[in-house]
Design an enzyme around this catalytic site. Structure first.
Site, mmCIF file in Angstrom:
data_model
loop_
_atom_site.group_PDB
_atom_site.id
_atom_site.type_symbol
_atom_site.label_atom_id
_atom_site.label_comp_id
_atom_site.label_asym_id
_atom_site.label_seq_id
_atom_site.Cartn_x
_atom_site.Cartn_y
_atom_site.Cartn_z
ATOM 1 N N THR A 62 -39.196 -19.560 97.778
ATOM 2 C CA THR A 62 -37.797 -19.829 98.142
ATOM 3 C C THR A 62 -36.942 -18.569 98.021
ATOM 4 O O THR A 62 -37.307 -17.604 97.332
ATOM 5 C CB THR A 62 -37.195 -20.894 97.193
ATOM 6 O OG1 THR A 62 -37.404 -20.472 95.841
ATOM 7 C CG2 THR A 62 -37.808 -22.254 97.408
ATOM 8 N N LYS A 94 -36.536 -10.810 93.912
ATOM 9 C CA LYS A 94 -36.560 -9.336 93.994
ATOM 10 C C LYS A 94 -35.535 -8.691 93.077
ATOM 11 O O LYS A 94 -34.632 -7.959 93.512
ATOM 12 C CB LYS A 94 -36.352 -8.853 95.431
ATOM 13 C CG LYS A 94 -37.482 -9.247 96.374
ATOM 14 C CD LYS A 94 -37.346 -8.566 97.733
ATOM 15 C CE LYS A 94 -38.460 -8.927 98.672
ATOM 16 N NZ LYS A 94 -38.439 -10.330 99.115
ATOM 17 N N ILE A 98 -31.193 -3.082 85.629
ATOM 18 C CA ILE A 98 -31.644 -2.750 84.269
ATOM 19 C C ILE A 98 -32.046 -4.036 83.539
ATOM 20 O O ILE A 98 -31.633 -5.135 83.916
ATOM 21 C CB ILE A 98 -30.540 -2.014 83.469
ATOM 22 C CG1 ILE A 98 -29.283 -2.883 83.350
ATOM 23 C CG2 ILE A 98 -30.225 -0.670 84.112
ATOM 24 C CD1 ILE A 98 -28.291 -2.401 82.310
ATOM 25 N N GLY A 99 -32.849 -3.863 82.494
ATOM 26 C CA GLY A 99 -33.410 -5.006 81.780
ATOM 27 C C GLY A 99 -32.375 -6.028 81.338
ATOM 28 O O GLY A 99 -32.563 -7.241 81.524
ATOM 29 N N THR A 101 -29.376 -6.734 82.497
ATOM 30 C CA THR A 101 -28.785 -7.472 83.623
ATOM 31 C C THR A 101 -29.775 -8.467 84.209
ATOM 32 O O THR A 101 -29.424 -9.622 84.459
ATOM 33 C CB THR A 101 -28.299 -6.482 84.706
ATOM 34 O OG1 THR A 101 -27.358 -5.595 84.101
ATOM 35 C CG2 THR A 101 -27.655 -7.190 85.882
ATOM 36 N N TYR A 223 -45.885 -7.833 111.363
ATOM 37 C CA TYR A 223 -46.854 -8.897 111.081
ATOM 38 C C TYR A 223 -48.291 -8.456 111.296
ATOM 39 O O TYR A 223 -48.606 -7.688 112.200
ATOM 40 C CB TYR A 223 -46.591 -10.109 111.978
ATOM 41 C CG TYR A 223 -45.300 -10.836 111.667
ATOM 42 C CD1 TYR A 223 -45.058 -11.354 110.394
ATOM 43 C CD2 TYR A 223 -44.331 -11.009 112.643
ATOM 44 C CE1 TYR A 223 -43.884 -12.028 110.108
ATOM 45 C CE2 TYR A 223 -43.153 -11.686 112.369
ATOM 46 C CZ TYR A 223 -42.931 -12.196 111.103
ATOM 47 O OH TYR A 223 -41.772 -12.855 110.822
ATOM 48 N N ARG A 242 -41.389 -17.660 109.050
ATOM 49 C CA ARG A 242 -41.010 -18.128 110.382
ATOM 50 C C ARG A 242 -42.193 -18.595 111.219
ATOM 51 O O ARG A 242 -42.044 -19.482 112.058
ATOM 52 C CB ARG A 242 -40.212 -17.029 111.103
ATOM 53 C CG ARG A 242 -38.793 -16.890 110.564
ATOM 54 C CD ARG A 242 -38.135 -15.594 111.004
ATOM 55 N NE ARG A 242 -38.684 -14.435 110.275
ATOM 56 C CZ ARG A 242 -38.284 -13.182 110.449
ATOM 57 N NH1 ARG A 242 -37.338 -12.924 111.336
ATOM 58 N NH2 ARG A 242 -38.822 -12.200 109.734
HETATM 59 O O1 6AU Z 1 -42.770 -14.592 107.592
HETATM 60 P P1 6AU Z 1 -41.325 -14.153 107.622
HETATM 61 O O2 6AU Z 1 -41.136 -12.799 108.237
HETATM 62 O O3 6AU Z 1 -40.413 -15.178 108.217
HETATM 63 O O4 6AU Z 1 -40.853 -14.075 106.083
HETATM 64 C C1 6AU Z 1 -41.438 -13.224 105.158
HETATM 65 C C2 6AU Z 1 -40.914 -13.544 103.776
HETATM 66 C C3 6AU Z 1 -39.409 -13.347 103.603
HETATM 67 C C4 6AU Z 1 -39.272 -11.994 102.939
HETATM 68 O O5 6AU Z 1 -38.154 -11.948 102.074
HETATM 69 C C5 6AU Z 1 -40.569 -11.867 102.140
HETATM 70 O O6 6AU Z 1 -41.533 -12.661 102.826
HETATM 71 N N1 6AU Z 1 -41.107 -10.485 102.023
HETATM 72 C C6 6AU Z 1 -41.428 -9.938 100.752
HETATM 73 C C7 6AU Z 1 -41.582 -10.704 99.536
HETATM 74 C C8 6AU Z 1 -42.258 -11.966 99.525
HETATM 75 O O7 6AU Z 1 -41.301 -10.231 98.453
HETATM 76 C C9 6AU Z 1 -41.750 -8.594 100.647
HETATM 77 C C10 6AU Z 1 -41.969 -7.829 101.808
HETATM 78 O O8 6AU Z 1 -42.368 -6.682 101.747
HETATM 79 N N2 6AU Z 1 -41.761 -8.424 103.026
HETATM 80 C C11 6AU Z 1 -41.347 -9.722 103.157
HETATM 81 O O9 6AU Z 1 -41.212 -10.186 104.288
HETATM 82 O O10 6AU Z 1 -38.938 -14.374 102.752
#
Ligand code: 6AU
Length: 275
Positions: A62, A94, A98-99, A101, A223, A242
């Site tokens: 999420t 993500k 700092i620790g 916060t 992708y 998506r």
């Molecule tokens: O398949 P998508 O492109 O619709 O969504 C990819 C999901 C999104 C991004 O915030 C996350 O993966 N994501 C992350 C994560 C999981 O940390 C890191 C990254 O390098 N690329 C990425 O797309 O929710």
């Protein structure tokens, strides 16, 4: 890479973190290495997607700060569904501060992430204090943390020395709380893995940027197919957003698409075990 030749079920014994153990158990039980990312704009819609894909996934990811209608009722229902449909919850927060916060952001505010999310993630850019700050809150609750060692987006600065230092930071922190990485490759390079009393160091590599149809989006996302991630690059979990919830054709189509990705991810895993 040695880890990629070991079945998920056998890797359980290399872990002590309850969330890592739970993820591997679910993957083995449900035959799925698929995580679905439900990046829709309302909590109500997200729950609809979860009900459709829940049986096919090991994890639901999420971004609760996207929801217009977030209330604690959302997380209560998500936790209920996670037990009923057998998946782990991953709030993709993500953290990057700092620790002190991040420990407040993780435990408090509107979202109280640590109280309901099994897994979360953090950037390594602030240094090891970010792990200490999050682990203070999450470890007593049995939660797990992933560090972002690489990103799927074009032009990412998380490459080379940054990626290597991120791996070392996790290794230094120990695997009681840090259970793996968001990455595009096996960043836990075989020559860096240590063996302690016959126990291998085992990390979970989770890869976003997965699609069977599109090659990317207009904002830098890139992708790869499940097979490229799991067989060629050694990912343990594929994260799809998506590609699944964005498919047209209504409820049944989303469910079918999740099954299609689950099969593709699982077949790739079975293929790599034979390498
Ligand atoms: O398949 P998508 O492109 O619709 O969504 C990819 C999901 C999104 C991004 O915030 C996350 O993966 N994501 C992350 C994560 C999981 O940390 C890191 C990254 O390098 N690329 C990425 O797309 O929710």
């Amino acid at each position: 890479h040695p880890t990629t030749l070991i079945p998920y079920a056998e890797r359980i014994k290399a872990h002590t973190n309850p969330t890592a153990i739970k993820i591997l158990q679910i993957m083995d039980r449900k035959k799925t290495n698929l995580a679905v990312s439900v990046d829709v704009s309302t909590a109500a819609e997200a729950l609809e997607v979860v009900r459709r894909v829940g049986a096919s996934v090991c994890m639901v990811k999420t971004h609760v700060d996207i929801f217009e209608d977030f209330t604690p009722a959302f997380t209560e229902e998500l936790v209920r569904l996670s037990k009923k449909l057998d998946f782990v919850i991953f709030e993709d927060r993500k953290f990057a501060d700092i620790g002190n916060t991040v420990s407040l952001q993780y435990s408090s505010g509107v979202h109280k992430i640590a109280s309901w999310s099994d897994l979360t993630n953090a950037h390594s850019v602030p240094g090891p204090g970010i792990i200490a700050g999050l682990s203070k809150i999450g470890q007593p609750l049995g939660r797990g943390l992933l560090l972002l060692a690489e990103m799927s987006s074009k032009g990412s600065l998380a490459v080379g020395g940054y990626t290597e230092e991120t791996f070392k930071m996790a290794q230094e922190a120990g695997r009681e709380f840090v259970i793996g990485f968001i990455a595009q490759n096996r960043v836990d390079k075989a020559e860096l893995l240590k063996e302690k009393e016959g126990e291998r160091e085992d990390y979970l590599i989770m890869s976003p940027g997965v699609g069977l149809a599109a090659k990317g989006d207009s904002l830098g996302q890139q992708y790869r197919t499940p097979r490229e991630c799991v067989v060629d690059s050694g990912a343990d979990v594929i994260i799809v957003g998506r590609g699944i919830y964005g498919v047209s054709g209504g409820e049944a189509a989303v469910r079918d698409e999740a099954e299609r990705y689950r099969k593709a991810g699982w077949e790739a895993y079975e293929e790599r075990l034979k390498l």
